[in-house]
Design a protein around this motif. Structure first.
Motif, short mmCIF file in Angstrom:
data_model
loop_
_atom_site.label_atom_id
_atom_site.label_comp_id
_atom_site.label_asym_id
_atom_site.label_seq_id
_atom_site.Cartn_x
_atom_site.Cartn_y
_atom_site.Cartn_z
N LEU A 286 0.84 -1.19 0.00
CA LEU A 286 0.00 0.00 0.00
C LEU A 286 0.88 1.24 0.00
O LEU A 286 2.08 1.18 0.31
CB LEU A 286 -0.92 -0.01 1.23
CG LEU A 286 -1.96 -1.13 1.26
CD1 LEU A 286 -2.57 -1.25 2.65
CD2 LEU A 286 -3.06 -0.87 0.23
N SER A 287 0.31 2.37 -0.28
CA SER A 287 1.07 3.59 -0.43
C SER A 287 1.70 4.05 0.88
O SER A 287 1.10 3.93 1.96
CB SER A 287 0.14 4.70 -0.94
OG SER A 287 0.80 5.96 -0.91
N THR A 288 2.91 4.59 0.78
CA THR A 288 3.56 5.21 1.93
C THR A 288 3.35 6.72 1.94
O THR A 288 3.83 7.41 2.85
CB THR A 288 5.08 4.93 1.90
OG1 THR A 288 5.64 5.47 0.71
CG2 THR A 288 5.35 3.43 1.96
N VAL A 289 2.66 7.24 0.93
CA VAL A 289 2.45 8.68 0.80
C VAL A 289 1.14 9.08 1.46
O VAL A 289 0.08 8.56 1.12
CB VAL A 289 2.42 9.10 -0.69
CG1 VAL A 289 2.16 10.60 -0.82
CG2 VAL A 289 3.74 8.74 -1.36
N LEU A 290 1.22 9.99 2.41
CA LEU A 290 0.01 10.47 3.08
C LEU A 290 -0.84 11.27 2.11
O LEU A 290 -0.35 12.19 1.44
CB LEU A 290 0.39 11.34 4.28
CG LEU A 290 0.46 10.63 5.64
CD1 LEU A 290 1.13 11.53 6.66
CD2 LEU A 290 -0.93 10.23 6.11
N ASP A 291 -2.10 10.91 2.06
CA ASP A 291 -3.06 11.55 1.16
C ASP A 291 -3.27 13.01 1.58
O ASP A 291 -3.69 13.28 2.72
CB ASP A 291 -4.38 10.77 1.24
CG ASP A 291 -5.47 11.36 0.36
OD1 ASP A 291 -5.19 12.30 -0.39
OD2 ASP A 291 -6.60 10.85 0.44
N PRO A 292 -3.00 13.99 0.72
CA PRO A 292 -3.22 15.41 1.08
C PRO A 292 -4.66 15.70 1.48
O PRO A 292 -4.90 16.53 2.36
CB PRO A 292 -2.83 16.16 -0.20
CG PRO A 292 -1.93 15.23 -0.95
CD PRO A 292 -2.42 13.85 -0.64
N ARG A 501 1.57 14.23 19.62
CA ARG A 501 2.00 15.51 19.04
C ARG A 501 3.03 15.30 17.93
O ARG A 501 3.24 16.19 17.10
CB ARG A 501 2.58 16.41 20.13
CG ARG A 501 1.53 16.92 21.11
CD ARG A 501 2.18 17.65 22.26
NE ARG A 501 2.92 18.81 21.80
CZ ARG A 501 2.38 20.03 21.61
NH1 ARG A 501 1.10 20.23 21.87
NH2 ARG A 501 3.11 21.04 21.20
N ARG A 502 3.66 14.12 17.90
CA ARG A 502 4.67 13.85 16.87
C ARG A 502 4.06 13.16 15.64
O ARG A 502 4.77 12.89 14.67
CB ARG A 502 5.78 12.96 17.46
CG ARG A 502 6.63 13.65 18.50
CD ARG A 502 7.86 12.81 18.85
NE ARG A 502 7.53 11.76 19.79
CZ ARG A 502 7.62 11.88 21.10
NH1 ARG A 502 8.03 13.02 21.63
NH2 ARG A 502 7.32 10.88 21.89
N GLN A 503 2.78 12.86 15.68
CA GLN A 503 2.15 12.14 14.58
C GLN A 503 1.69 13.09 13.48
O GLN A 503 1.20 14.19 13.76
CB GLN A 503 0.95 11.33 15.08
CG GLN A 503 1.27 10.31 16.16
CD GLN A 503 2.31 9.30 15.72
OE1 GLN A 503 2.53 9.08 14.54
NE2 GLN A 503 2.97 8.67 16.70
N PRO A 504 1.80 12.68 12.22
CA PRO A 504 1.27 13.51 11.12
C PRO A 504 -0.24 13.69 11.20
O PRO A 504 -0.77 14.70 10.74
CB PRO A 504 1.67 12.72 9.86
CG PRO A 504 2.75 11.79 10.28
CD PRO A 504 2.48 11.47 11.71
N GLY A 633 4.41 3.81 7.28
CA GLY A 633 5.11 5.05 7.55
C GLY A 633 4.21 6.25 7.73
O GLY A 633 4.67 7.39 7.78
N TRP A 634 2.91 6.04 7.84
CA TRP A 634 1.96 7.13 8.04
C TRP A 634 1.93 7.59 9.49
O TRP A 634 1.51 8.71 9.77
CB TRP A 634 0.55 6.71 7.60
CG TRP A 634 0.37 6.61 6.11
CD1 TRP A 634 1.34 6.35 5.18
CD2 TRP A 634 -0.83 6.78 5.39
NE1 TRP A 634 0.81 6.33 3.92
CE2 TRP A 634 -0.54 6.59 4.01
CE3 TRP A 634 -2.14 7.06 5.74
CZ2 TRP A 634 -1.50 6.68 3.01
CZ3 TRP A 634 -3.12 7.14 4.75
CH2 TRP A 634 -2.80 6.96 3.40
N LEU A 635 2.32 6.71 10.40
CA LEU A 635 2.42 7.05 11.82
C LEU A 635 3.83 6.71 12.30
O LEU A 635 4.46 5.77 11.80
CB LEU A 635 1.37 6.31 12.65
CG LEU A 635 -0.10 6.65 12.39
CD1 LEU A 635 -1.00 5.78 13.24
CD2 LEU A 635 -0.38 8.13 12.64
N THR A 636 4.29 7.45 13.30
CA THR A 636 5.63 7.27 13.83
C THR A 636 5.57 6.49 15.13
O THR A 636 4.82 6.87 16.04
CB THR A 636 6.28 8.64 14.11
OG1 THR A 636 6.25 9.41 12.91
CG2 THR A 636 7.70 8.48 14.60
#
Length: 662
Positions: A286-292, A501-504, A633-636
């Motif tokens: 699946l995509s590693t790019v966060l959907d804008p 607070r560190r999560q996108p 990679g969407w969450l740290t």
């Protein structure tokens, strides 16, 4: 959104760029989030018919829509590479060879054109057909240059009401597939499709039951590429009324969710078996790019809902004065608590919540999470706006539920357990406790202010997005209790607030649905795994369950207090504190969740890691999704200061009692 020519799109592909664009004059939509060995197509999803052809077309929009494949683009939207046709198959059919792609007069026995298309009109359509396959070939060529083998999901839909026999929900056409070579992938895909769950529908996935997969996309692929497998797949139009075009949104959403997992599970199998990546997981496909679009919705939701913490408004302003008045006459006086005013317009806020464009979120699991979160925020808003009224209890029951029979049995089991020989420790006042916890926070590297408050029904509480730990100014604390508070309040509540607070995704700062049950469950679990749990502490949690049940059954403040004192032997301060926690706001039922949350987390910890529950204010129902988003990679991954796995060496009477509960 980009608009680019076919040549520009091909140049981007050759350079390995990721992009999303309407290609040509909008005839195709191409999205590349990641270059992975898997792509999906929905070549009949389009409905456009160019203006010059419309006067000559005998079919209405509804008639054309009947034979097109609506929503197949939505089904594949979560995939890392998607190629979608924007023009109607009646203008040119991408699943037929170029010369056969433009219908001369009729299609499916229905006359399409009032008069045959001219050579020039056909040439325009043929050019678009050619451009699609130039784009497709460039994409497959790029993927084959990067990977040993490539997989294409070719998604269509079919009308079934004219078929006079039972047909499957999913049909995979295999006539043009080399089954000796690729048969294992076909079988795996059918297996995964058969597990898709749809509301009020039985799901079957079969091969060649309705269509044999004779389309041109797979034929063209087979003619030009040797290392690419195309899976022509037809979805029965059970997600809509095929005649009227009326859509069934619940079925569409379930279909998107189920097929996302069928795609990614099959892709991971393909990657392991044919590309020799033995450890490939579903999330890796699946995509590693966060959907804008997701980030935009996430930010809007956060801005609307931040600051709506019920605990900020449900703690009584006059708790200490009411404590004195009640304890002076516990059989006659019923406390009357006062609360802070709510500085917001609930009607306006609710309207803004329900106008959030959730439909723009491509990933169906994440869309479902945000939809549930909007409802959760709305229920929390109901809770806030009813503080101090009779409606508060109803809203609390909706939001937090009430004790089950199992919860009550577990609570009774603990409260009737014989006392253990637990050492009596000298107590520290609140200021001393504040100093010790401040030192602990500093040693763990937690930027957290710790201060005293006179307006807490609890002994301690973490508040705010820049977390602050409040201690009850009037409480005293044993050293062992401070060790547990460090685990519970600092190691879980403060740490998860800082991790969030560190999560996108800011939703982790607001809290996922079920975050109270989850947060308190893992916080109590951390006390247990650290070895600091006491029977006294467990009995306190059990007493909260009993108090919530009494309040829900209509017992008064005094009756509930009396039950805790007389039937369960609690001291007056403990009995008052627990009763006040339960009755604050008008009937706050959340306290029953601590014990059941702990037992749920304890049992789950024996089957899987729970560390991703520490990413922020998470919810146990979304642990699988959290694991996936970390892998993508969407969450740290957050820093874990507490252990959520029970040590094998943990033995004794207390662990025995805990494991004896249901």
């Amino acid at each position: 959104m980009l608009n680019c020519s076919v040549d520009e799109a091909i140049a981007k592909i050759q350079r390995g760029e990721t992009f999303a664009a309407h290609v040509g004059d909008g005839s195709f939509f191409l999205k590349i989030d990641d270059y992975l060995p898997v792509m999906s197509t929905a070549i009949h999803a389009g409905h456009r018919l160019r203006p010059e052809l419309q006067p000559n077309c005998l079919l209405s929009r509804e008639q054309r829509y009947f034979e097109e494949d609506p929503f197949t683009d939505a089904v594949i939207a979560s995939q890392p590479i998607t190629l979608i046709g924007g023009d109607s198959r009646f203008e040119y059919d991408l699943n037929r060879s170029m010369t056969l792609s433009t219908y001369y007069k009729s299609a499916w026995g229905v006359r399409v054109w009032q008069k045959p298309l001219t050579a020039r009109q056909r040439s325009v359509s043929h050019r678009r057909h050619s451009e699609f396959y130039r784009l497709y070939e460039a994409l497959i060529g790029k993927l084959e240059s990067l990977f040993r083998n490539v997989l294409v999901f070719d998604i269509h839909s079919y009308n079934y009401q004219r078929i006079e026999r039972q047909t499957p929900v999913f049909n995979v056409g295999t006539e043009q597939i080399d089954k000796e070579r690729w048969g294992a992938v076909v079988d795996r895909f059918c297996k995964e499709l058969s597990t898709v769950t749809l509301p009020n529908l039985e799901v079957q996935a079969e091969k060649d039951a309705v269509f044999a997969g004779r389309g041109y996309l797979i034929a063209h692929t087979n003619a030009h590429f040797d290392r690419t497998l195309v899976l022509p797949t037809e979805i029965k139009k059970i997600y809509m009324d095929e005649h009227s075009g009326e859509v069934y949104p619940l079925v569409v959403d379930a279909l998107k969710q189920g097929m996302k997992h069928a795609f990614s599970a099959t892709s991971a199998f393909f990657e392991r078996k044919y590309n020799r990546h033995r450890k490939a997981r579903e999330a890796d496909m699946l995509s590693t790019v966060l959907d804008p679009e997701l980030l935009a919705v996430d930010d809007k939701l956060y801005r609307l809902a931040r600051g709506l913490d019920p605990l900020t408004y449900v703690n009584p302003l006059n708790l200490q004065s009411e404590r004195k008045r009640f304890l002076a006459a516990p059989h006659r006086y019923q406390p009357s608590f006062r609360y802070r005013q709510l500085p917001l317009d609930p009607t306006s806020l609710r309207g803004k919540l329900y106008r959030l464009p959730l439909e723009k979120i491509d990933d169906p699991d994440i869309k479902q999470l945000y939809a549930a979160s909007v409802e959760d925020v709305a229920m929390g808003l109901d809770l806030l706006t009813s503080v101090g009224s009779e409606a508060f209890l109803y809203n609390s029951l909706r939001h937090h539920g009430q004790p089950s029979k199992t919860d009550l049995a577990n609570a009774a089991f603990l409260l009737h357990a014989a006392e253990l020989d637990e050492e009596t420790e000298p107590s520290l006042d609140a200021q001393q406790a504040c100093e010790r916890l401040t030192a602990q926070a500093e040693s763990w590297g937690l930027p957290c202010k710790i201060s005293l408050s006179s307006q807490l029904a609890a002994r301690a509480m973490v508040v705010g997005d820049s977390p602050k730990l409040l201690l009850n100014r009037h409480a005293r604390f044993a050293p062992s209790e401070l060790a547990n508070l460090a685990q519970h309040e600092l190691g879980v509540h403060v740490a998860t607030t800082l991790n969030a607070r560190r999560q996108p995704l800011k939703l982790l700062r607001l809290g996922l649905p079920g975050n109270t049950f989850t947060q308190e469950g893992i916080a109590i679990l951390s006390e247990f795994t650290s070895g600091g749990m006491s029977l006294t502490r467990l009995k306190q949690l059990a007493a909260r369950v009993i108090a919530v049940d009494a309040m829900v059954r209509g017992e008064s403040f005094g009756q509930t207090y009396g039950c805790l004192r007389e039937q369960h032997g609690l001291g007056e301060n403990d009995a008052f504190n627990i009763t006040a926690r339960v009755f604050r706001g008008g009937g706050f039922t959340k306290d029953h969740l601590y014990l059941s949350g702990f037992l749920t987390m304890l049992r789950l910890s024996e089957t899987r890691p729970l560390d991703n529950l520490l990413l922020g204010k998470t919810g146990i129902d979304y642990l699988d999704l959290l694991d996936e988003l970390v892998q993508r990679g969407w969450l740290t991954p957050g820093s874990a200061l507490v252990k959520l796995a029970v040590p094998e060496t943990l033995e004794g009477i207390l662990p025995y009692l805990v494991r004896s509960m249901r």
